[in-house]
Design a protein around this motif. Structure first.
Motif, PDB file in Angstrom:
ATOM      1  N   LYS A 190       0.830  -1.211   0.000  1.00  0.00           N
ATOM      2  CA  LYS A 190       0.000   0.000   0.000  1.00  0.00           C
ATOM      3  C   LYS A 190       0.859   1.252   0.000  1.00  0.00           C
ATOM      4  CE  LYS A 190      -3.964  -2.078   2.264  1.00  0.00           C
ATOM      5  NZ  LYS A 190      -4.809  -2.096   3.450  1.00  0.00           N
ATOM      6  N   ASN A 191       1.932   1.240   0.795  1.00  0.00           N
ATOM      7  CA  ASN A 191       2.819   2.402   0.862  1.00  0.00           C
ATOM      8  C   ASN A 191       3.451   2.703  -0.500  1.00  0.00           C
ATOM      9  OD1 ASN A 191       2.318   2.546   3.607  1.00  0.00           O
ATOM     10  ND2 ASN A 191       4.137   1.366   4.140  1.00  0.00           N
ATOM     11  N   VAL A 192       3.915   1.649  -1.176  1.00  0.00           N
ATOM     12  CA  VAL A 192       4.576   1.826  -2.475  1.00  0.00           C
ATOM     13  C   VAL A 192       3.590   2.374  -3.508  1.00  0.00           C
ATOM     14  CG1 VAL A 192       5.598   0.567  -4.412  1.00  0.00           C
ATOM     15  CG2 VAL A 192       6.390   0.135  -2.098  1.00  0.00           C
ATOM     16  N   SER A 193       2.383   1.808  -3.551  1.00  0.00           N
ATOM     17  CA  SER A 193       1.412   2.267  -4.539  1.00  0.00           C
ATOM     18  C   SER A 193       1.014   3.719  -4.289  1.00  0.00           C
ATOM     19  CB  SER A 193       0.184   1.359  -4.550  1.00  0.00           C
ATOM     20  OG  SER A 193      -0.466   1.398  -3.301  1.00  0.00           O
ATOM     21  N   GLN A 194       0.800   4.103  -3.032  1.00  0.00           N
ATOM     22  CA  GLN A 194       0.466   5.488  -2.723  1.00  0.00           C
ATOM     23  C   GLN A 194       1.620   6.424  -3.062  1.00  0.00           C
ATOM     24  OE1 GLN A 194      -0.647   5.479   1.390  1.00  0.00           O
ATOM     25  NE2 GLN A 194      -2.656   4.550   1.006  1.00  0.00           N
ATOM     26  N   PHE A 195       2.839   6.003  -2.759  1.00  0.00           N
ATOM     27  CA  PHE A 195       4.016   6.830  -3.028  1.00  0.00           C
ATOM     28  C   PHE A 195       4.203   7.063  -4.525  1.00  0.00           C
ATOM     29  CE2 PHE A 195       8.500   7.555  -3.808  1.00  0.00           C
ATOM     30  CZ  PHE A 195       8.834   8.489  -2.835  1.00  0.00           C
ATOM     31  N   LEU A 196       4.057   6.008  -5.325  1.00  0.00           N
ATOM     32  CA  LEU A 196       4.247   6.142  -6.767  1.00  0.00           C
ATOM     33  C   LEU A 196       3.200   7.053  -7.396  1.00  0.00           C
ATOM     34  CD1 LEU A 196       5.196   2.481  -7.746  1.00  0.00           C
ATOM     35  CD2 LEU A 196       6.706   4.460  -7.625  1.00  0.00           C
ATOM     36  N   VAL A 197       1.967   7.005  -6.894  1.00  0.00           N
ATOM     37  CA  VAL A 197       0.906   7.862  -7.433  1.00  0.00           C
ATOM     38  C   VAL A 197       1.137   9.310  -7.008  1.00  0.00           C
ATOM     39  CG1 VAL A 197      -1.564   8.355  -7.328  1.00  0.00           C
ATOM     40  CG2 VAL A 197      -0.776   6.010  -7.611  1.00  0.00           C
ATOM     41  N   GLN A 198       1.480   9.532  -5.740  1.00  0.00           N
ATOM     42  CA  GLN A 198       1.699  10.890  -5.252  1.00  0.00           C
ATOM     43  C   GLN A 198       2.916  11.543  -5.887  1.00  0.00           C
ATOM     44  OE1 GLN A 198       1.870  10.635  -0.997  1.00  0.00           O
ATOM     45  NE2 GLN A 198      -0.354  10.477  -0.771  1.00  0.00           N
ATOM     46  N   ALA A 199       3.944  10.763  -6.170  1.00  0.00           N
ATOM     47  CA  ALA A 199       5.151  11.299  -6.800  1.00  0.00           C
ATOM     48  C   ALA A 199       4.959  11.527  -8.290  1.00  0.00           C
ATOM     49  CB  ALA A 199       6.319  10.358  -6.563  1.00  0.00           C
ATOM     50  N   GLY A 200       3.886  11.004  -8.867  1.00  0.00           N
ATOM     51  CA  GLY A 200       3.621  11.194 -10.283  1.00  0.00           C
ATOM     52  C   GLY A 200       4.410  10.263 -11.179  1.00  0.00           C
ATOM     53  N   VAL A 201       4.927   9.177 -10.630  1.00  0.00           N
ATOM     54  CA  VAL A 201       5.697   8.222 -11.429  1.00  0.00           C
ATOM     55  C   VAL A 201       4.767   7.432 -12.346  1.00  0.00           C
ATOM     56  CG1 VAL A 201       7.245   6.235 -11.316  1.00  0.00           C
ATOM     57  CG2 VAL A 201       7.477   8.086  -9.668  1.00  0.00           C
ATOM     58  N   VAL A 202       3.642   6.951 -11.803  1.00  0.00           N
ATOM     59  CA  VAL A 202       2.652   6.215 -12.583  1.00  0.00           C
ATOM     60  C   VAL A 202       1.256   6.654 -12.160  1.00  0.00           C
ATOM     61  CG1 VAL A 202       4.070   4.171 -12.953  1.00  0.00           C
ATOM     62  CG2 VAL A 202       2.631   4.288 -10.959  1.00  0.00           C
ATOM     63  N   LYS A 203       0.273   6.322 -12.985  1.00  0.00           N
ATOM     64  CA  LYS A 203      -1.117   6.599 -12.642  1.00  0.00           C
ATOM     65  C   LYS A 203      -1.668   5.450 -11.803  1.00  0.00           C
ATOM     66  CE  LYS A 203      -1.820   9.180 -16.849  1.00  0.00           C
ATOM     67  NZ  LYS A 203      -2.415   9.192 -18.172  1.00  0.00           N
ATOM     68  N   LYS A 204      -2.754   5.727 -11.089  1.00  0.00           N
ATOM     69  CA  LYS A 204      -3.317   4.731 -10.177  1.00  0.00           C
ATOM     70  C   LYS A 204      -3.800   3.489 -10.912  1.00  0.00           C
ATOM     71  CE  LYS A 204      -6.448   4.310  -6.311  1.00  0.00           C
ATOM     72  NZ  LYS A 204      -7.335   5.000  -5.391  1.00  0.00           N
ATOM     73  N   ASP A 205      -4.338   3.644 -12.125  1.00  0.00           N
ATOM     74  CA  ASP A 205      -4.850   2.477 -12.854  1.00  0.00           C
ATOM     75  C   ASP A 205      -3.754   1.633 -13.478  1.00  0.00           C
ATOM     76  OD1 ASP A 205      -4.205   4.452 -14.666  1.00  0.00           O
ATOM     77  OD2 ASP A 205      -5.871   4.009 -16.011  1.00  0.00           O
ATOM     78  N   GLN A 206      -2.495   2.093 -13.447  1.00  0.00           N
ATOM     79  CA  GLN A 206      -1.369   1.325 -13.991  1.00  0.00           C
ATOM     80  C   GLN A 206      -0.712   0.430 -12.946  1.00  0.00           C
ATOM     81  OE1 GLN A 206       1.028   4.551 -15.474  1.00  0.00           O
ATOM     82  NE2 GLN A 206       0.373   4.140 -17.575  1.00  0.00           N
ATOM     83  N   ILE A 207      -1.133   0.529 -11.692  1.00  0.00           N
ATOM     84  CA  ILE A 207      -0.522  -0.261 -10.619  1.00  0.00           C
ATOM     85  C   ILE A 207      -1.359  -1.500 -10.375  1.00  0.00           C
ATOM     86  CG2 ILE A 207       0.099  -0.299  -8.191  1.00  0.00           C
ATOM     87  CD1 ILE A 207       0.689   2.636  -8.346  1.00  0.00           C
ATOM     88  N   LYS A 208      -0.706  -2.647 -10.398  1.00  0.00           N
ATOM     89  CA  LYS A 208      -1.343  -3.925 -10.098  1.00  0.00           C
ATOM     90  C   LYS A 208      -0.735  -4.458  -8.807  1.00  0.00           C
ATOM     91  CE  LYS A 208      -3.519  -4.038 -14.038  1.00  0.00           C
ATOM     92  NZ  LYS A 208      -4.909  -3.815 -14.155  1.00  0.00           N
ATOM     93  N   ILE A 209      -1.561  -4.630  -7.776  1.00  0.00           N
ATOM     94  CA  ILE A 209      -1.099  -5.142  -6.502  1.00  0.00           C
ATOM     95  C   ILE A 209      -1.443  -6.619  -6.409  1.00  0.00           C
ATOM     96  CG2 ILE A 209      -1.285  -4.952  -3.998  1.00  0.00           C
ATOM     97  CD1 ILE A 209      -1.913  -2.020  -4.345  1.00  0.00           C
ATOM     98  N   HIS A 210      -0.428  -7.451  -6.173  1.00  0.00           N
ATOM     99  CA  HIS A 210      -0.594  -8.890  -6.086  1.00  0.00           C
ATOM    100  C   HIS A 210      -0.262  -9.350  -4.679  1.00  0.00           C
ATOM    101  CE1 HIS A 210      -0.663  -8.974 -10.494  1.00  0.00           C
ATOM    102  NE2 HIS A 210       0.361  -8.163 -10.447  1.00  0.00           N
ATOM    103  N   GLY A 211      -0.805 -10.474  -4.281  1.00  0.00           N
ATOM    104  CA  GLY A 211      -0.474 -11.047  -2.985  1.00  0.00           C
ATOM    105  C   GLY A 211      -1.687 -11.591  -2.288  1.00  0.00           C
ATOM    106  N   PHE A 212      -1.486 -12.052  -1.078  1.00  0.00           N
ATOM    107  CA  PHE A 212      -2.554 -12.698  -0.344  1.00  0.00           C
ATOM    108  C   PHE A 212      -3.438 -11.719   0.350  1.00  0.00           C
ATOM    109  CE2 PHE A 212       1.569 -13.248   1.685  1.00  0.00           C
ATOM    110  CZ  PHE A 212       1.448 -12.460   2.803  1.00  0.00           C
TER     111      PHE A 212
END
Length: 114
Positions: free
Chosen positions: A92-114
């Motif tokens: 969650k931290n990584v996805s929020q950080f990448l969106v806030q920093a403008g590296v990627v858009k929210k719909d480009q992030i795929k979170i996998h795991g249990f």
């Protein structure tokens, strides 16, 4: 004992769906995949794969480590390219950080795991 079906557990490959061309939702190469890998006991790793090659991975890793108070490294994989590994469950931290920093858009992030 003959009525019971014994299932032998197979190994789990967290990167299989990224390399599998027939998997749904993995057809585009511009997605950033954030995964968790279980280590010993409660220990886990968070991996970030699919960032554009023009980004400086070591600077992104430095910002991750400072922001999340964890350790990490950049690993060179022959098939997947550079992969950022962080200690702990930081999905969650990584996805929020990448969106806030403008590296990627929210719909480009795929979170996998249990």
């Amino acid at each position: 004992m003959s009525d019971l079906e014994i299932q032998i557990p197979t190994t789990f490959d967290p990167f299989k769906e990224a390399t599998d061309a027939n998997a749904p939702g993995t057809g585009s190469k511009d997605n950033v995949h954030v995964r968790i890998q279980q280590r010993n006991g409660r220990k886990s790793l968070t991996t970030v794969q699919g960032l554009k090659k023009e980004f400086n991975y070591s600077k992104i890793l430095k910002d991750f480590k400072k922001e999340f108070c964890c350790n990490g490294t950049v690993v060179q994989d022959p098939e997947l390219g550079q992969v950022i590994q962080l200690q702990g469950d930081q999905r969650k931290n990584v996805s929020q950080f990448l969106v806030q920093a403008g590296v990627v858009k929210k719909d480009q992030i795929k979170i996998h795991g249990f």
